[in-house]
Design a protein around this motif. Structure first.
Motif, PDB file in Angstrom:
ATOM      1  N   VAL A  23      -2.582  -0.335  12.235  1.00  0.00           N
ATOM      2  CA  VAL A  23      -3.165  -0.400  13.381  1.00  0.00           C
ATOM      3  C   VAL A  23      -2.362  -0.556  14.419  1.00  0.00           C
ATOM      4  N   ASN A  24      -1.969   0.082  15.275  1.00  0.00           N
ATOM      5  CA  ASN A  24      -1.222  -0.074  16.425  1.00  0.00           C
ATOM      6  C   ASN A  24      -2.036  -0.865  17.574  1.00  0.00           C
ATOM      7  N   VAL A  25      -1.845  -1.943  17.613  1.00  0.00           N
ATOM      8  CA  VAL A  25      -2.875  -2.725  18.830  1.00  0.00           C
ATOM      9  C   VAL A  25      -2.387  -2.621  20.124  1.00  0.00           C
ATOM     10  N   GLY A  26      -1.199  -2.087  20.266  1.00  0.00           N
ATOM     11  CA  GLY A  26      -0.896  -1.840  21.781  1.00  0.00           C
ATOM     12  C   GLY A  26       0.527  -1.780  22.031  1.00  0.00           C
ATOM     13  N   LYS A  27       0.825  -1.103  22.866  1.00  0.00           N
ATOM     14  CA  LYS A  27       2.381  -0.869  23.272  1.00  0.00           C
ATOM     15  C   LYS A  27       2.990  -1.800  24.139  1.00  0.00           C
ATOM     16  N   MET A  28       2.184  -3.110  24.542  1.00  0.00           N
ATOM     17  CA  MET A  28       2.832  -4.080  25.399  1.00  0.00           C
ATOM     18  C   MET A  28       3.646  -5.005  24.474  1.00  0.00           C
ATOM     19  N   CYS A  29       4.934  -5.121  25.006  1.00  0.00           N
ATOM     20  CA  CYS A  29       5.931  -5.947  24.117  1.00  0.00           C
ATOM     21  C   CYS A  29       6.755  -6.885  25.032  1.00  0.00           C
ATOM     22  N   ASN A  30       7.309  -8.012  24.700  1.00  0.00           N
ATOM     23  CA  ASN A  30       8.074  -8.831  25.232  1.00  0.00           C
ATOM     24  C   ASN A  30       9.586  -8.258  25.309  1.00  0.00           C
ATOM     25  N   GLN A  31       9.701  -7.253  24.531  1.00  0.00           N
ATOM     26  CA  GLN A  31      11.146  -6.863  24.444  1.00  0.00           C
ATOM     27  C   GLN A  31      11.114  -5.157  24.728  1.00  0.00           C
ATOM     28  N   VAL A  32      12.482  -4.774  25.162  1.00  0.00           N
ATOM     29  CA  VAL A  32      12.334  -3.350  25.464  1.00  0.00           C
ATOM     30  C   VAL A  32      13.768  -3.005  24.728  1.00  0.00           C
ATOM     31  N   CYS A  33      13.366  -2.424  23.447  1.00  0.00           N
ATOM     32  CA  CYS A  33      14.527  -2.284  22.473  1.00  0.00           C
ATOM     33  C   CYS A  33      15.297  -0.703  22.785  1.00  0.00           C
ATOM     34  N   LYS A  34      16.364  -0.503  22.577  1.00  0.00           N
ATOM     35  CA  LYS A  34      16.765   0.727  22.803  1.00  0.00           C
ATOM     36  C   LYS A  34      16.436   1.868  21.756  1.00  0.00           C
ATOM     37  N   HIS A  35      15.896   1.468  20.598  1.00  0.00           N
ATOM     38  CA  HIS A  35      15.642   2.463  19.718  1.00  0.00           C
ATOM     39  C   HIS A  35      14.118   2.718  19.318  1.00  0.00           C
ATOM     40  N   CYS A  36      13.321   1.954  20.292  1.00  0.00           N
ATOM     41  CA  CYS A  36      12.022   2.019  20.167  1.00  0.00           C
ATOM     42  C   CYS A  36      11.313   3.147  20.308  1.00  0.00           C
ATOM     43  N   HIS A  37      10.410   3.747  19.165  1.00  0.00           N
ATOM     44  CA  HIS A  37       9.710   5.049  18.897  1.00  0.00           C
ATOM     45  C   HIS A  37       8.655   4.932  19.680  1.00  0.00           C
ATOM     46  N   VAL A  38       8.161   3.549  20.045  1.00  0.00           N
ATOM     47  CA  VAL A  38       6.784   3.442  20.665  1.00  0.00           C
ATOM     48  C   VAL A  38       6.716   3.529  22.241  1.00  0.00           C
ATOM     49  N   GLY A  89     -16.555  -1.543   2.670  1.00  0.00           N
ATOM     50  CA  GLY A  89     -17.110  -0.741   2.006  1.00  0.00           C
ATOM     51  C   GLY A  89     -15.998   0.297   1.309  1.00  0.00           C
ATOM     52  N   THR A  90     -14.765  -0.111   1.747  1.00  0.00           N
ATOM     53  CA  THR A  90     -13.547   0.777   1.317  1.00  0.00           C
ATOM     54  C   THR A  90     -12.694  -0.188   0.248  1.00  0.00           C
ATOM     55  N   ASP A  91     -11.975   0.359  -0.560  1.00  0.00           N
ATOM     56  CA  ASP A  91     -11.087  -0.312  -1.313  1.00  0.00           C
ATOM     57  C   ASP A  91      -9.689  -0.236  -0.706  1.00  0.00           C
ATOM     58  N   ILE A  92      -9.464  -0.098   0.377  1.00  0.00           N
ATOM     59  CA  ILE A  92      -8.021  -0.191   1.160  1.00  0.00           C
ATOM     60  C   ILE A  92      -7.444  -1.414   1.088  1.00  0.00           C
ATOM     61  N   SER A  93      -6.432  -1.551   0.531  1.00  0.00           N
ATOM     62  CA  SER A  93      -5.808  -2.933   0.177  1.00  0.00           C
ATOM     63  C   SER A  93      -5.334  -3.661   1.133  1.00  0.00           C
ATOM     64  N   THR A  94      -4.444  -2.738   2.165  1.00  0.00           N
ATOM     65  CA  THR A  94      -3.608  -3.377   3.257  1.00  0.00           C
ATOM     66  C   THR A  94      -4.005  -3.104   4.500  1.00  0.00           C
ATOM     67  N   VAL A  95      -3.781  -3.931   5.418  1.00  0.00           N
ATOM     68  CA  VAL A  95      -3.835  -3.810   6.907  1.00  0.00           C
ATOM     69  C   VAL A  95      -2.677  -3.805   7.439  1.00  0.00           C
ATOM     70  N   ASP A  96      -2.065  -3.232   8.203  1.00  0.00           N
ATOM     71  CA  ASP A  96      -0.465  -3.520   8.685  1.00  0.00           C
ATOM     72  C   ASP A  96      -0.785  -3.342  10.122  1.00  0.00           C
ATOM     73  N   LEU A  97      -0.537  -4.425  10.875  1.00  0.00           N
ATOM     74  CA  LEU A  97      -0.779  -4.405  12.369  1.00  0.00           C
ATOM     75  C   LEU A  97       0.934  -4.416  12.963  1.00  0.00           C
ATOM     76  N   THR A  98       0.790  -3.435  13.844  1.00  0.00           N
ATOM     77  CA  THR A  98       2.053  -3.254  14.521  1.00  0.00           C
ATOM     78  C   THR A  98       1.796  -3.022  15.940  1.00  0.00           C
ATOM     79  N   GLY A  99       2.826  -2.712  16.714  1.00  0.00           N
ATOM     80  CA  GLY A  99       2.630  -2.709  18.237  1.00  0.00           C
ATOM     81  C   GLY A  99       3.707  -1.794  18.810  1.00  0.00           C
ATOM     82  N   GLY A 100       4.367  -2.229  19.814  1.00  0.00           N
ATOM     83  CA  GLY A 100       4.468  -3.542  20.888  1.00  0.00           C
ATOM     84  C   GLY A 100       4.497  -4.668  19.965  1.00  0.00           C
TER      85      GLY A 100
END
Lengths: 351, 111
Positions: free
Chosen positions: A58-73, A97-108
């Motif tokens: 889940v990409n919870v948003g594009k807000m970030c405290n950094q502005v990295c040169k390589h950022c694909h977001v 009701g799903t057996d999805i094992s992992t939730v991966d939180l990213t951003g920003g």
């Protein structure tokens, strides 16, 4: 902290538009490379099909405290696109009701979303393995984030943090002035609560991605170098190092073109195509959700606005695992980034 | 006819040398690949040695290739420059140690 660059959106770059990026990426003929689609066809795995959904990213948003040169977001402090609690609730409901094992939180920086902690708590109640892709500096950016290490620990979150190099020069060149020093402080805080320490069960992994137009080499050898340098120089411990290839998307694509490295980089990616990595690409077992609830094959396709194809419900409110598992994964030349050499995924090398 | 002796694009064609002598070319590349594998020395150490030797033999293709390889292997700028100083020390030393020969010759010739 001084940002490394400005967002493509802010400088009104033509590459801020995913359509322009796709126009460039689609033209494999000018590069003199075989299309990614043809390479998969030769392997007999085109159209590329999912093997299931094991990771719900889940990409919870594009807000970030950094502005990295390589950022694909193309993330940064000026980006206001963040996930609402309602959309998070839809994610929680979809997972039930799903057996999805992992939730991966990213951003920003996912922690900047005001509902981040609430979301983690809901996911934790479901017993999912939770990964948070933490940029480290957020931990020391403001008092309201100072207790993040304790919060992460209370939900046994797997913290995955970017650190492109073990010195300030190369780290700051990619991520902004002062980032290395702040990252070291944040790593110390994580170590203090037990992260990365033997026997604690608290997993702290680092992400290495090259700070320039070159590919990562052997992940284990890089991990050994990082471990000794960070231990000797800063008394920092961590668990694993994930070597991730920079994909030619958004700011990294713009950098490649501007620095006249695009042709060579794409050739190198294509020449390093590894069939074994192609069979194991991350998108086959991942589903990516955007801040506004749309569904994608991966975070890169999300940033290229390549929504799920062929009539598969493409919003979390219409989540249908069976249909998702039967979709065709959308590919383009950027996908060479995940199949080069030992392969690349959000969890490091594949093959 | 090429307008210069070196073209960066030629590095990518290195493998083409097998077209005119396949057996020897294949043997060379097989050997080459084995040399750079992890052994008693790490692949990283070998890459740094190769970078130093590239400067000694002043091969621009090799310098490009092993600068790139060192970056991939996580070598930092200071380490790379120290490797080049090893080259300089050995090459400079090789010139200077012949000064002894000169001194010997001079003492043979002078009264």
């Amino acid at each position: 902290m001084k940002p490394a660059t400005k967002s493509l959106l802010k400088i009104k770059s033509r590459l801020a538009d995913p359509k322009e990026q796709l126009r460039i990426l689609s033209d494999n003929h000018s590069l003199g490379i075989t299309s990614f689609e043809d390479r998969l066809h030769d392997l007999g795995i085109e159209p590329l099909k999912p093997t299931g959904v094991d990771i719900f990213q889940v990409n919870v948003g594009k807000m970030c405290n950094q502005v990295c040169k390589h950022c694909h977001v193309d993330a940064g402090p000026g980006r206001k696109e963040i996930m609402t609690r309602e959309t998070m609730q839809l994610c929680v409901d979809a997972l039930k009701g799903t057996d999805i094992s992992t939730v991966d939180l990213t951003g920003g920086a996912p922690e900047m979303n005001p509902n981040f902690r609430w979301f983690v708590e809901q996911l934790s109640k479901q017993g999912r393995k939770i990964i948070v892709r933490c940029n480290l500096t957020i931990i020391v950016a403001h008092p309201k984030y100072y207790d993040l290490p304790e919060f992460f620990r209370s939900h046994n979150i797997n913290v995955v943090s970017s650190l492109p190099y073990f010195n300030a020069k190369r780290t700051d060149a990619q991520r902004g002035e002062g980032v290395f020093e702040q990252s070291i402080r944040a790593l110390r805080r994580l170590n203090e609560v037990g992260y990365g320490k033997e026997g604690s069960g608290l997993q702290l992994d680092l992400v290495y991605n090259p700070s320039g137009a070159f590919l990562p080499d052997d992940q284990k050898a890089l991990e050994a170098t990082f471990k000794s340098k960070l231990k000797e120089g800063y008394d920092i411990d961590f668990n694993e190092l994930f070597a991730i290839t920079n994909l030619p998307v958004s700011r990294f694509l713009e950098y490649l073109i501007r620095s006249e490295n695009y042709q060579d980089y794409m050739e190198e990616l294509a020449n390093a195509f590894n069939p074994e990595a192609a069979h194991g690409v991350m998108c086959r077992s991942t589903l990516s959700v955007s801040w506004d609830g749309y569904l994608y094959d991966c975070d890169f396709n999300q940033m290229l606005e390549l929504k799920l194809n062929g009539g598969t419900p493409d919003h979390i409110r219409d989540f249908d695992l069976e249909k998702l598992n039967n979709r065709n994964i959308i590919i383009n030349q950027h996908c060479y980034g995940c199949t080069a050499g030992a392969g690349s995924s959000c969890g490091g090398t594949i093959a | 006819m090429a307008k210069s002796y070196y073209d960066p694009a030629d590095l990518k064609k290195f493998g083409n040398i097998t077209e005119w002598q396949k057996e020897l070319g294949d043997k060379f590349f097989d050997y080459y690949g084995t040399v750079f594998q992890e052994g008693a020395l790490t692949a990283r150490e070998k890459s740094l040695i190769a970078l130093a030797v590239s400067h000694a033999v002043q091969c621009p293709y090799c310098i490009d290739a092993y600068t790139d390889d060192c970056l991939k292997k996580g070598v930092d700028e200071e380490q790379m420059m120290e490797a080049v100083h090893v080259t300089a020390a050995i090459k400079g030393g090789a010139a200077l140690v012949h000064g002894v020969q000169m001194m010997n010759k001079v003492s043979d010739k002078l009264m």
